[in-house]
Scaffold this motif. Structure first.
Motif, PDB file in Angstrom:
ATOM      1  N   GLN A   1      42.724  28.410  32.477  1.00  0.00           N
ATOM      2  CA  GLN A   1      41.789  28.903  33.487  1.00  0.00           C
ATOM      3  C   GLN A   1      42.347  30.131  34.203  1.00  0.00           C
ATOM      4  O   GLN A   1      43.494  30.135  34.658  1.00  0.00           O
ATOM      5  CB  GLN A   1      41.507  27.808  34.510  1.00  0.00           C
ATOM      6  N   LEU A   2      41.534  31.172  34.306  1.00  0.00           N
ATOM      7  CA  LEU A   2      41.910  32.373  35.045  1.00  0.00           C
ATOM      8  C   LEU A   2      41.535  32.208  36.514  1.00  0.00           C
ATOM      9  O   LEU A   2      40.611  31.457  36.843  1.00  0.00           O
ATOM     10  CB  LEU A   2      41.191  33.599  34.483  1.00  0.00           C
ATOM     11  N   PRO A   3      42.224  32.887  37.425  1.00  0.00           N
ATOM     12  CA  PRO A   3      41.825  32.861  38.828  1.00  0.00           C
ATOM     13  C   PRO A   3      40.385  33.338  38.991  1.00  0.00           C
ATOM     14  O   PRO A   3      39.895  34.156  38.198  1.00  0.00           O
ATOM     15  CB  PRO A   3      42.809  33.826  39.494  1.00  0.00           C
ATOM     16  N   GLU A   4      39.716  32.853  40.005  1.00  0.00           N
ATOM     17  CA  GLU A   4      38.326  33.213  40.240  1.00  0.00           C
ATOM     18  C   GLU A   4      38.156  34.729  40.371  1.00  0.00           C
ATOM     19  O   GLU A   4      38.924  35.399  41.061  1.00  0.00           O
ATOM     20  CB  GLU A   4      37.822  32.530  41.512  1.00  0.00           C
TER      21      GLU A   4
ATOM     22  N   GLU B   1      49.889  33.658  45.801  1.00  0.00           N
ATOM     23  CA  GLU B   1      50.105  34.126  44.433  1.00  0.00           C
ATOM     24  C   GLU B   1      48.843  34.740  43.857  1.00  0.00           C
ATOM     25  O   GLU B   1      48.894  35.786  43.191  1.00  0.00           O
ATOM     26  CB  GLU B   1      50.585  32.965  43.557  1.00  0.00           C
ATOM     27  N   ILE B   2      47.703  34.134  44.123  1.00  0.00           N
ATOM     28  CA  ILE B   2      46.426  34.672  43.629  1.00  0.00           C
ATOM     29  C   ILE B   2      46.150  36.039  44.256  1.00  0.00           C
ATOM     30  O   ILE B   2      45.697  36.978  43.587  1.00  0.00           O
ATOM     31  CB  ILE B   2      45.277  33.695  43.919  1.00  0.00           C
ATOM     32  N   THR B   3      46.445  36.156  45.543  1.00  0.00           N
ATOM     33  CA  THR B   3      46.254  37.439  46.230  1.00  0.00           C
ATOM     34  C   THR B   3      47.131  38.521  45.602  1.00  0.00           C
ATOM     35  O   THR B   3      46.697  39.660  45.392  1.00  0.00           O
ATOM     36  CB  THR B   3      46.593  37.310  47.726  1.00  0.00           C
ATOM     37  N   TYR B   4      48.364  38.148  45.283  1.00  0.00           N
ATOM     38  CA  TYR B   4      49.294  39.112  44.690  1.00  0.00           C
ATOM     39  C   TYR B   4      48.860  39.481  43.269  1.00  0.00           C
ATOM     40  O   TYR B   4      48.958  40.645  42.856  1.00  0.00           O
ATOM     41  CB  TYR B   4      50.710  38.532  44.674  1.00  0.00           C
ATOM     42  N   ILE B   5      48.365  38.516  42.521  1.00  0.00           N
ATOM     43  CA  ILE B   5      47.847  38.782  41.171  1.00  0.00           C
ATOM     44  C   ILE B   5      46.728  39.806  41.232  1.00  0.00           C
ATOM     45  O   ILE B   5      46.694  40.786  40.471  1.00  0.00           O
ATOM     46  CB  ILE B   5      47.339  37.481  40.518  1.00  0.00           C
ATOM     47  N   LYS B   6      45.816  39.592  42.160  1.00  0.00           N
ATOM     48  CA  LYS B   6      44.656  40.486  42.278  1.00  0.00           C
ATOM     49  C   LYS B   6      45.061  41.878  42.771  1.00  0.00           C
ATOM     50  O   LYS B   6      44.446  42.880  42.393  1.00  0.00           O
ATOM     51  CB  LYS B   6      43.625  39.861  43.209  1.00  0.00           C
TER      52      LYS B   6
END
Length: 298
Positions: free
Chosen positions: A199-202, A126-131
């Protein structure tokens, strides 16, 4: 009863000679005459229509070859593109976006709680897709790539592909200006402004403009609607893609759910206006046949 029809000069039915083995009234003669006249008129109309269509086809062929240097082709590409009409895009201020919920409203408080849960349980995928959708040159970059993919898939050439890009870019531009009109009209704080514990993703940061509505979401939905008009068989996939892009803005922690809801409605209003013009621009309405040859070019 026997009916004999004879022709007059120039092949036109001018004399009706009726021989009867039984009595017939004058009224019946009139009815028969009217029926014959109607049939003759219908035949003449069909002949005229055929001649008109033939002349239109000849005119198109003349545009292709122009009688000039002699080029002809049985399957010319968009020979009538010169007659296609351009599209007028409204300014962003033409669209009304309803006010967002108040900062202290129950709806805002509920959305903040939902965001805290959403951002706290993200997977690596999910983080990868967000970025993927956040770290691009602009919000529309990947949508232009999607358009190019579909142009190739359906074998659009020359003016057809250019038209798709022109309309899509115009829709995105209108959506962006309408979004920022509303952003600076309402000045809604970001979720992190109201609840700093989110908190936002790194590596992610909060954009330097108001929250409502979401620019990425407006772009996503207006792109999906416009591309679905051109490529109706792709509608489900495109709308699923738009929904997933909008969700990333919540998962990232920078947009409320109501930001995305407003963006979707705004995008629909913009797309409806543009599509209404496309219905009368003299160009092909849509494309449903996949390009099997793989040939593209200009």
């Amino acid at each position: 009863m026997a009916l004999e029809v004879t022709e007059g000069l120039n092949g036109n039915v001018s004399v009706y000679q009726l021989a009867y083995t039984s009595h017939i009234t004058f009224h019946e003669v009139v009815i028969i005459t009217i029926h014959i006249s109607f049939v003759v008129a219908m035949i003449a109309m069909l002949i005229d229509r055929g001649m008109i269509m033939r002349k239109e086809n000849e005119k198109k062929q003349e545009q292709v070859s122009n009688g000039g240097m002699g080029w002809v082709n049985k399957h010319p590409v968009t020979p009538d593109a010169g007659a296609w009409k351009s599209i007028n895009f409204k300014g962003g201020g033409s669209y009304k976006v309803e006010p967002p919920p108040d900062n202290n409203s129950e709806k805002t408080k509920k959305e903040l709680e939902e965001l805290k849960k959403l951002t706290a349980n993200l997977t690596e995928n999910e983080i990868t897709y967000i970025k993927k959708w956040a770290i691009t040159t602009s919000a529309n970059t990947l949508w232009l790539e999607k358009a190019e993919e579909l142009i190739g898939k359906y074998g659009l050439m020359g003016a057809e592909g250019a038209r798709v890009h022109a309309v899509l870019n115009g829709a995105i531009y209108t959506g962006s200006t309408a979004t920022f009109q509303a952003k600076y009209q309402y000045l809604r704080p970001r979720p992190t402004d109201l609840d700093p514990t989110i908190q936002l993703p790194e590596g992610m940061s909060v954009p330097a403009h108001p929250s409502y509505p979401s620019g990425h979401s407006t772009t996503a939905w207006v792109s999906a609607y416009i591309l679905s008009y051109f490529f109706p068989n792709e509608r489900n996939e495109l709308e699923e893609l738009a929904a997933s892009v909008a969700l990333t803005r919540e998962q990232m922690g920078i947009h409320f759910k109501s930001d995305n809801e407003a963006s979707k409605k705004l995008a629909q209003d913009i797309a409806n206006d543009i599509i209404e013009q496309l219905k009368n621009d003299r160009a092909p309405a849509n494309y449903t046949k996949v390009n099997a040859s793989g040939n593209v070019g200009h």
